[in-house]
Design a protein around this motif. Structure first.
Motif, mmCIF file in Angstrom:
data_model
loop_
_atom_site.group_PDB
_atom_site.id
_atom_site.type_symbol
_atom_site.label_atom_id
_atom_site.label_comp_id
_atom_site.label_asym_id
_atom_site.label_seq_id
_atom_site.Cartn_x
_atom_site.Cartn_y
_atom_site.Cartn_z
ATOM 1 N N GLY A 49 5.218 5.971 12.091
ATOM 2 C CA GLY A 49 4.795 7.482 12.055
ATOM 3 C C GLY A 49 5.616 8.483 12.481
ATOM 4 O O GLY A 49 6.788 8.127 13.135
ATOM 5 N N SER A 106 0.786 -1.355 -0.068
ATOM 6 C CA SER A 106 0.109 -0.014 -0.076
ATOM 7 C C SER A 106 0.951 1.435 -0.046
ATOM 8 O O SER A 106 1.719 1.381 0.906
ATOM 9 C CB SER A 106 -0.874 0.089 1.210
ATOM 10 O OG SER A 106 -1.488 1.270 1.433
ATOM 11 N N PRO A 122 5.564 -1.694 7.377
ATOM 12 C CA PRO A 122 4.929 -0.434 7.629
ATOM 13 C C PRO A 122 5.599 0.605 7.678
ATOM 14 O O PRO A 122 6.804 0.960 8.132
ATOM 15 C CB PRO A 122 4.144 -0.576 8.886
ATOM 16 C CG PRO A 122 4.293 -2.291 9.174
ATOM 17 C CD PRO A 122 5.546 -2.881 8.476
ATOM 18 N N ARG A 123 4.986 1.903 7.045
ATOM 19 C CA ARG A 123 5.741 2.990 7.129
ATOM 20 C C ARG A 123 5.887 3.591 8.848
ATOM 21 O O ARG A 123 4.666 3.342 9.241
ATOM 22 C CB ARG A 123 4.893 4.182 6.390
ATOM 23 C CG ARG A 123 5.266 3.749 4.806
ATOM 24 C CD ARG A 123 4.313 4.868 4.223
ATOM 25 N NE ARG A 123 4.635 6.182 4.214
ATOM 26 C CZ ARG A 123 4.139 7.046 3.642
ATOM 27 N NH1 ARG A 123 2.823 6.913 2.713
ATOM 28 N NH2 ARG A 123 4.241 8.501 3.932
ATOM 29 N N GLU A 128 0.053 3.939 0.778
ATOM 30 C CA GLU A 128 -0.305 4.829 2.152
ATOM 31 C C GLU A 128 0.116 4.340 3.258
ATOM 32 O O GLU A 128 0.565 5.144 4.167
ATOM 33 C CB GLU A 128 -1.684 5.016 2.113
ATOM 34 C CG GLU A 128 -2.470 5.838 0.992
ATOM 35 C CD GLU A 128 -2.609 4.718 -0.356
ATOM 36 O OE1 GLU A 128 -2.726 3.866 -0.359
ATOM 37 O OE2 GLU A 128 -2.658 5.720 -1.365
ATOM 38 N N LYS A 129 0.489 3.072 3.359
ATOM 39 C CA LYS A 129 0.811 2.520 4.422
ATOM 40 C C LYS A 129 2.165 1.776 4.543
ATOM 41 O O LYS A 129 2.714 1.500 5.789
ATOM 42 C CB LYS A 129 -0.267 1.557 4.925
ATOM 43 C CG LYS A 129 -1.772 2.047 5.302
ATOM 44 C CD LYS A 129 -2.616 0.822 5.527
ATOM 45 C CE LYS A 129 -3.984 1.717 5.645
ATOM 46 N NZ LYS A 129 -5.144 0.489 5.916
ATOM 47 N N ASP A 130 2.688 1.455 3.596
ATOM 48 C CA ASP A 130 3.847 0.488 3.569
ATOM 49 C C ASP A 130 5.077 1.261 2.669
ATOM 50 O O ASP A 130 5.006 2.155 2.279
ATOM 51 C CB ASP A 130 3.572 -0.694 2.849
ATOM 52 C CG ASP A 130 2.631 -1.694 3.268
ATOM 53 O OD1 ASP A 130 2.252 -1.782 4.252
ATOM 54 O OD2 ASP A 130 1.893 -2.153 2.577
ATOM 55 N N LEU A 173 4.506 7.917 7.661
ATOM 56 C CA LEU A 173 3.160 8.366 7.614
ATOM 57 C C LEU A 173 2.780 9.791 7.683
ATOM 58 O O LEU A 173 3.575 10.545 8.532
ATOM 59 C CB LEU A 173 2.398 7.534 8.587
ATOM 60 C CG LEU A 173 2.280 6.049 8.545
ATOM 61 C CD1 LEU A 173 1.605 5.291 9.653
ATOM 62 C CD2 LEU A 173 1.494 5.800 7.241
#
Length: 120
Positions: free
Chosen positions: A57, A41, A54-55, A43-45, A110
């Protein structure tokens, strides 16, 4: 055969695009790398060492009128105006009191948003 693919920026790990294709020959966007057999994704990865993860935060925080946690090159958007961060703490000053939303974009992190209340 349908295959999952992910294109990413090797410098930042940002996922540029991902999906499934049956095309036998794929052309990688300029400067990008490709992972075969995996979807991610945007947006998320992100991709780190050839692995989708995962990215992280942003760790944004305000103390008094100082904003911390914006990395160098991060972009703050405040009331439609964009500002680039140099990685140091950011002094927040507003001409009018009120609540302000500060959006921060700093790939591969993110996106983050923090609210700041400016006092008179």
């Amino acid at each position: 055969m349908i295959e999952a693919i992910t294109f990413y920026d090797p410098a930042t790990g940002v996922v540029l695009s991902s999906g499934k294709t049956a095309a036998p020959e794929l052309v990688c966007p300029p400067g990008a790398l490709m992972l075969r057999g995996v979807e991610a994704s945007p947006e998320k990865d992100m991709v780190r060492n050839g692995v989708v993860c995962p990215r992280p935060g942003l760790r944004l925080r305000v103390a008094g009128n100082i904003l911390y946690g914006v990395p160098r090159g991060g972009v703050l958007t405040i009331e439609g105006q964009r500002y680039e961060a140099d990685g140091s703490a950011i002094e927040l000053e507003f001409g009018l009191p009120g609540m302000y939303q500060i959006a921060v974009s700093a790939p591969p992190y993110l996106d983050g948003v923090i609210t700041y209340e400016a006092e008179a």
